[in-house]
Motif scaffolding. Structure first.
Motif, PDB file in Angstrom:
ATOM      1  N   LEU A  32       0.856  -1.177   0.000  1.00 28.82           N
ATOM      2  CA  LEU A  32       0.000   0.000   0.000  1.00 28.82           C
ATOM      3  C   LEU A  32       0.894   1.229   0.000  1.00 28.82           C
ATOM      4  O   LEU A  32       1.749   1.397   0.886  1.00 28.82           O
ATOM      5  CB  LEU A  32      -0.908   0.007   1.228  1.00 28.82           C
ATOM      6  CG  LEU A  32      -1.818   1.239   1.397  1.00 28.82           C
ATOM      7  CD1 LEU A  32      -2.847   1.296   0.272  1.00 28.82           C
ATOM      8  CD2 LEU A  32      -2.510   1.216   2.760  1.00 28.82           C
ATOM      9  N   TYR A  33       0.714   2.095  -0.996  1.00 27.66           N
ATOM     10  CA  TYR A  33       1.549   3.279  -1.151  1.00 27.66           C
ATOM     11  C   TYR A  33       0.747   4.531  -0.809  1.00 27.66           C
ATOM     12  O   TYR A  33      -0.423   4.655  -1.170  1.00 27.66           O
ATOM     13  CB  TYR A  33       2.055   3.401  -2.589  1.00 27.66           C
ATOM     14  CG  TYR A  33       2.939   2.261  -3.039  1.00 27.66           C
ATOM     15  CD1 TYR A  33       4.322   2.369  -3.005  1.00 27.66           C
ATOM     16  CD2 TYR A  33       2.374   1.078  -3.503  1.00 27.66           C
ATOM     17  CE1 TYR A  33       5.128   1.324  -3.431  1.00 27.66           C
ATOM     18  CE2 TYR A  33       3.165   0.025  -3.926  1.00 27.66           C
ATOM     19  CZ  TYR A  33       4.547   0.154  -3.890  1.00 27.66           C
ATOM     20  OH  TYR A  33       5.347  -0.886  -4.304  1.00 27.66           O
ATOM     21  N   LEU A  34       1.403   5.457  -0.144  1.00 29.37           N
ATOM     22  CA  LEU A  34       0.820   6.771   0.139  1.00 29.37           C
ATOM     23  C   LEU A  34       1.818   7.838  -0.276  1.00 29.37           C
ATOM     24  O   LEU A  34       2.961   7.847   0.203  1.00 29.37           O
ATOM     25  CB  LEU A  34       0.479   6.920   1.622  1.00 29.37           C
ATOM     26  CG  LEU A  34       0.093   8.345   2.065  1.00 29.37           C
ATOM     27  CD1 LEU A  34      -1.182   8.811   1.353  1.00 29.37           C
ATOM     28  CD2 LEU A  34      -0.065   8.434   3.568  1.00 29.37           C
ATOM     29  N   TRP A  35       1.382   8.716  -1.176  1.00 27.78           N
ATOM     30  CA  TRP A  35       2.191   9.867  -1.559  1.00 27.78           C
ATOM     31  C   TRP A  35       1.485  11.131  -1.101  1.00 27.78           C
ATOM     32  O   TRP A  35       0.404  11.464  -1.618  1.00 27.78           O
ATOM     33  CB  TRP A  35       2.392   9.905  -3.067  1.00 27.78           C
ATOM     34  CG  TRP A  35       3.171   8.754  -3.611  1.00 27.78           C
ATOM     35  CD1 TRP A  35       4.516   8.593  -3.633  1.00 27.78           C
ATOM     36  CD2 TRP A  35       2.626   7.573  -4.235  1.00 27.78           C
ATOM     37  NE1 TRP A  35       4.863   7.403  -4.222  1.00 27.78           N
ATOM     38  CE2 TRP A  35       3.721   6.756  -4.605  1.00 27.78           C
ATOM     39  CE3 TRP A  35       1.332   7.138  -4.506  1.00 27.78           C
ATOM     40  CZ2 TRP A  35       3.553   5.539  -5.226  1.00 27.78           C
ATOM     41  CZ3 TRP A  35       1.149   5.922  -5.134  1.00 27.78           C
ATOM     42  CH2 TRP A  35       2.259   5.130  -5.489  1.00 27.78           C
ATOM     43  N   ASN A  36       2.059  11.814  -0.116  1.00 23.27           N
ATOM     44  CA  ASN A  36       1.553  13.131   0.276  1.00 23.27           C
ATOM     45  C   ASN A  36       2.094  14.148  -0.723  1.00 23.27           C
ATOM     46  O   ASN A  36       3.310  14.218  -0.945  1.00 23.27           O
ATOM     47  CB  ASN A  36       2.014  13.498   1.682  1.00 23.27           C
ATOM     48  CG  ASN A  36       1.441  12.574   2.737  1.00 23.27           C
ATOM     49  OD1 ASN A  36       2.053  11.572   3.089  1.00 23.27           O
ATOM     50  ND2 ASN A  36       0.267  12.896   3.233  1.00 23.27           N
ATOM     51  N   ILE A  37       1.209  14.917  -1.324  1.00 18.57           N
ATOM     52  CA  ILE A  37       1.621  15.808  -2.403  1.00 18.57           C
ATOM     53  C   ILE A  37       1.270  17.250  -2.088  1.00 18.57           C
ATOM     54  O   ILE A  37       0.374  17.542  -1.292  1.00 18.57           O
ATOM     55  CB  ILE A  37       0.959  15.393  -3.738  1.00 18.57           C
ATOM     56  CG1 ILE A  37      -0.577  15.503  -3.651  1.00 18.57           C
ATOM     57  CG2 ILE A  37       1.377  14.000  -4.152  1.00 18.57           C
ATOM     58  CD1 ILE A  37      -1.283  15.251  -4.956  1.00 18.57           C
ATOM     59  N   SER A  38       1.995  18.141  -2.705  1.00 19.56           N
ATOM     60  CA  SER A  38       1.697  19.576  -2.681  1.00 19.56           C
ATOM     61  C   SER A  38       1.348  19.983  -4.101  1.00 19.56           C
ATOM     62  O   SER A  38       2.188  19.877  -4.998  1.00 19.56           O
ATOM     63  CB  SER A  38       2.903  20.370  -2.167  1.00 19.56           C
ATOM     64  OG  SER A  38       2.669  21.753  -2.300  1.00 19.56           O
ATOM     65  N   ASN A  39       0.131  20.438  -4.281  1.00 18.47           N
ATOM     66  CA  ASN A  39      -0.345  20.756  -5.632  1.00 18.47           C
ATOM     67  C   ASN A  39      -1.333  21.914  -5.545  1.00 18.47           C
ATOM     68  O   ASN A  39      -2.524  21.757  -5.770  1.00 18.47           O
ATOM     69  CB  ASN A  39      -1.007  19.514  -6.245  1.00 18.47           C
ATOM     70  CG  ASN A  39      -1.393  19.724  -7.691  1.00 18.47           C
ATOM     71  OD1 ASN A  39      -0.778  20.534  -8.384  1.00 18.47           O
ATOM     72  ND2 ASN A  39      -2.408  19.015  -8.148  1.00 18.47           N
ATOM     73  N   PRO A  40      -0.834  23.115  -5.187  1.00 16.51           N
ATOM     74  CA  PRO A  40      -1.755  24.212  -4.874  1.00 16.51           C
ATOM     75  C   PRO A  40      -2.448  24.850  -6.075  1.00 16.51           C
ATOM     76  O   PRO A  40      -3.548  25.380  -5.940  1.00 16.51           O
ATOM     77  CB  PRO A  40      -0.846  25.224  -4.170  1.00 16.51           C
ATOM     78  CG  PRO A  40       0.518  24.945  -4.714  1.00 16.51           C
ATOM     79  CD  PRO A  40       0.572  23.477  -4.955  1.00 16.51           C
ATOM     80  N   HIS A  41      -1.814  24.809  -7.253  1.00  9.88           N
ATOM     81  CA  HIS A  41      -2.387  25.540  -8.391  1.00  9.88           C
ATOM     82  C   HIS A  41      -2.364  24.674  -9.655  1.00  9.88           C
ATOM     83  O   HIS A  41      -1.680  25.003 -10.634  1.00  9.88           O
ATOM     84  CB  HIS A  41      -1.629  26.841  -8.629  1.00  9.88           C
ATOM     85  CG  HIS A  41      -1.425  27.655  -7.398  1.00  9.88           C
ATOM     86  ND1 HIS A  41      -2.470  28.255  -6.724  1.00  9.88           N
ATOM     87  CD2 HIS A  41      -0.295  27.954  -6.698  1.00  9.88           C
ATOM     88  CE1 HIS A  41      -2.000  28.897  -5.668  1.00  9.88           C
ATOM     89  NE2 HIS A  41      -0.698  28.722  -5.625  1.00  9.88           N
TER      90      HIS A  41
END
Length: 754
Positions: A401-410
């Motif tokens: 099980l993979y979890l990628w926390n991402i930053s994608n504001p715009h």
């Protein structure tokens, strides 16, 4: 000696003060530019992985998801066992066995919000709700899993004697209706409907329907195929088809069936008892392997076995049987392997796709961007997009099980979405659109700055068309022809610049706009009557005996001219109704619409031109008049001595000599018009349309900032796009002023030799 030292000290102090003030001014301007640019810069940054975690699970999962804070994930296996996993350390928080599954296995899952409709290999359908509750104890957030399931439904109309496996399933429901489409391993397509019908007395009666629509599809295909236009040149395949994917919109109006021939069949199921095939569209050259609606259920994302991904939407089509046709809207970066899963965001038009090689791509439908790519070690079996669009979950065939926390504001901003044509949901073709907010959560933001730039240019052009001729020729007359006793006119005009623009906008919107709408026919004939009255005044002045004219000083002819102009204006207004009946058939609005195709809005560019022109005139007039008054008298007297008339002297000597300053005056007026806010805001409909029509409104960049900034969340996309608009104004003004100064210096050098 002391006086000389004092003067030197004073001069030195003044020089340093002026130098420091100049440097400080430049520094402030540069600091302002840097600040605005730093607020815009995040728009240019893409998505990134903030943190990545991998957890071991029991085996390959058929369905996964997580709470909105990405603290707990749930994993559903094909035997019905469900585990809740901590996304901090991978520990099992809770286990749950879905009731009633027995020895059956889950073969297909359709997930919509927290509802999971699961099809099994014995033909049953189980609806499970998986969610989370949130509470606080001692200031600490506690998230608890909540799971509930309904009784399993068997889809076989004959009972349990002939069980079959569910290969694909899709389901939607609301308070009164539920629809489930099932594709079985024996090739059948079943439509299960449950409708609650309310009588006149308020009593509800539930009616269940189960229909086999496989034959309906085949029959309809042969009937409608000759009439369908396809988006590709590849021919449609007739005969036997294999269903490979299903999609159902939230409105439960249309069922989409993907096939192994790369076709999508649209079935109208609004009449649940009589579904109808509407069209058959070629969407790919290979097998349609995955389909899913994005937020709002308007755009349908389709992936195929070649790894290609595209989005499609219903668009009006007069040649289609239903009046609508499924058309390709966006094309995205392709995978190198078959697309096996698509997960959409519940916050925006973003979505995630995964292929059989384990590659997971983050995309955004509006911008057509592929924002991020991550990878699993084996083929993806389940995929999920976090509720806040800040995380991606994936489970693969190796039990990870993979979890990628991402930053994608715009994700919705690119150069194309900001300055190019984009095909938005609900539109028939790509267009330039500005619409930052909407009435529903599934709204698709539209941040094209082109309509705002167009509106700024439009307002500026119309304002300068009025202000520049009046300002320059008024300055020419005042400086060269007006008698000194009437020079009081100049300070009066200069006082006009002191009027607040909000007052001008208020008067333009609430007084001038209705007035112009009322007397518009008079405005059409007014120039003719004014020219006629001026001609009549000139003739009368010429034939007036000299002894009468000698009583007045040279340069006061303006006083004689004023009554004629007032009479022309009054006469135009009096004849307005007659002229409207004669020239416009009694209604100029209808005439403009039917003859010229122009819509008349009360608050339009004409109103802005008068109001903003009134604000710009004092700037152009004052600077131009000062420049013309400072033309050396020797040049003027020499011209007159050589036999030139005063008018020839003014046009051939005064205007060229003063032209550098006049050019500067026009550029300053241009800057004033470009940056005007309140007049444009209050005197137009403030609609971001691209139309040179004199009688339509517009929205300028400065006015848009004033309107939108109260609604812009700090640090959000709209907030930063508004800073981009201000940066455009800043840079435009800087470039125009720089070019104007270069031109002014060249003109000064040229005409200083006169």
């Amino acid at each position: 000696m002391k006086s000389l030292k004092s003067r030197k000290l004073t001069d030195k102090t003044a020089r340093w003060m002026i130098t420091c003030s100049g440097v400080a001014t430049i520094f402030v301007i540069l600091a302002l530019f840097v600040f605005i640019f730093m607020e815009v810069l995040p728009l240019l940054k893409g998505a990134k992985v903030v943190k990545e975690n991998t957890f071991a699970i029991r085996k390959a999962a058929v369905c996964i998801g997580a709470d909105e804070h990405l603290e707990i994930a749930y994993v559903v296996y094909n035997n019905g066992k469900t585990e809740f996993v901590s996304l901090r350390d991978g520990s099992i928080i809770r286990k749950h066995d879905l009731p009633g599954i027995g020895n059956a296995h889950i073969t297909s899952v359709d997930k919509y919000k927290d509802h999971h409709v699961m099809g099994m290999d014995d033909g049953r359908i189980l609806t499970v709700s998986i969610g989370f509750t949130q509470s606080f104890e001692n200031g600490k957030r506690i998230i608890s899993p909540v799971i509930s399931s309904r009784k399993a439904i068997h889809t076989n109309e004959e009972g349990d004697s002939l069980p079959f496996a569910v290969k694909h399933i899709v389901s939607r429901e609301d308070e009164e209706t539920s629809v489930t489409a099932v594709h079985t391993d024996d090739g059948r397509l079943l439509l299960l409907s449950s409708i609650i019908e309310t009588s006149l007395f308020g009593e509800g009666e539930k009616r269940d329907l189960c229909q086999d629509i496989t034959r309906l599809i085949k029959k309809s295909l042969r009937r409608i195929t000759p009439f369908i236009h396809n988006q590709t040149e590849q021919p449609l395949r007739e005969g036997t088809i294999a269903i490979t994917a299903l999609a159902l919109d939230i409105f439960m109006d249309n069922l989409y069936v993907g096939t192994d021939s790369g076709e999508v069949i649209c079935i109208d199921i609004r009449e649940k008892e009589e579904p109808v095939v509407l069209e058959r569209v070629k969407v790919s050259g290979s097998v349609v392997s995955a389909m899913r609606f994005l937020l709002g259920d308007i755009s349908l994302v389709i992936g195929d076995s070649e790894g290609k991904v595209s989005s499609w939407m219903k668009v009006r089509d007069a040649l289609s049987l239903s009046g609508w046709s499924l058309k390709k809207i966006h094309t995205f970066q392709s995978h190198n392997a078959p697309v096996v899963a698509i997960a959409g965001s519940v916050r925006d038009k973003g979505f995630v796709t995964a292929d059989s090689n384990g590659l997971v791509l983050l995309r955004h439908a509006t911008s057509e961007q592929t924002l991020l790519n991550v990878k699993t070690s084996s083929p993806v079996t389940a995929l999920a997009f976090s509720q806040k669009a800040n995380g991606i979950l994936a489970a693969d065939a190796s039990g990870a099980l993979y979890l990628w926390n991402i930053s994608n504001p715009h994700p919705e901003t690119t150069l194309k979405t900001l300055f190019g044509k984009v095909w938005y949901e609900g539109y028939e073709k790509p267009e330039y659109i500005w619409q930052s907010t909407g009435g529903t959560d599934d709204f698709e933001p539209k941040f094209s700055l082109i309509p705002l730039i167009f509106g700024t240019i439009k307002g500026t052009v119309y304002a300068l068309l009025i202000a520049v001729p009046i300002g320059i020729f008024g300055a020419l007359y005042t400086s060269q022809f007006l008698h000194r006793s009437l020079k009081v006119i100049k300070p009066v005009i200069e006082l006009m610049a002191a009027l607040p623009s909000v007052i001008l906008g208020f008067l333009a919107g609430l007084w001038l706009a209705p007035l112009i709408e009322k007397i518009f026919p008079a405005l059409v004939i007014m120039p003719f009557f004014i020219v006629l009255s001026i001609s009549a005044a000139m003739i009368i002045w010429k034939v007036t005996p000299l002894f009468c004219k000698s009583k007045y000083k040279h340069g006061v002819e303006l006083v004689f001219l004023i009554p004629f102009i007032i009479s022309a204006i009054f006469g135009s207004i009096c004849l307005s109704g007659v002229f409207e009946s004669f020239a416009f058939g009694g209604d100029y609005r209808q005439w403009l619409l039917h003859v010229l195709g122009l819509h008349y809005d009360q608050r339009n560019a004409v109103v802005v031109g008068f109001a903003m022109g009134f604000a710009v005139i004092p700037l152009v007039f004052t600077i131009s008049e000062d420049a013309m008054s400072n033309v050396p008298g020797s040049l003027i007297f020499a011209s007159l001595a050589l036999g030139a008339t005063p008018w020839q002297t003014a046009m051939k000597i005064v205007l060229p000599t003063a032209s550098p300053a006049i050019f500067s005056a026009v550029m300053i007026g241009f800057g004033r018009a470009v940056g005007e806010t309140m007049i444009v805001l209050m005197a137009t409909g403030n609609t971001p349309v691209m139309d040179w029509n004199l009688f339509s409104g517009f929205r300028a960049l400065a006015a848009n900032i004033a309107v939108e900034i109260p609604e812009a969340p700090f640090g959000g996309t709209l907030y930063r796009v508004l800073f981009l608009a201000s940066l455009l104004l800043f840079v435009t003004t800087f470039i125009v002023n720089t070019l104007a100064e270069v031109v002014r210096q060249k003109m000064k050098k040229k005409y200083s030799k006169l």
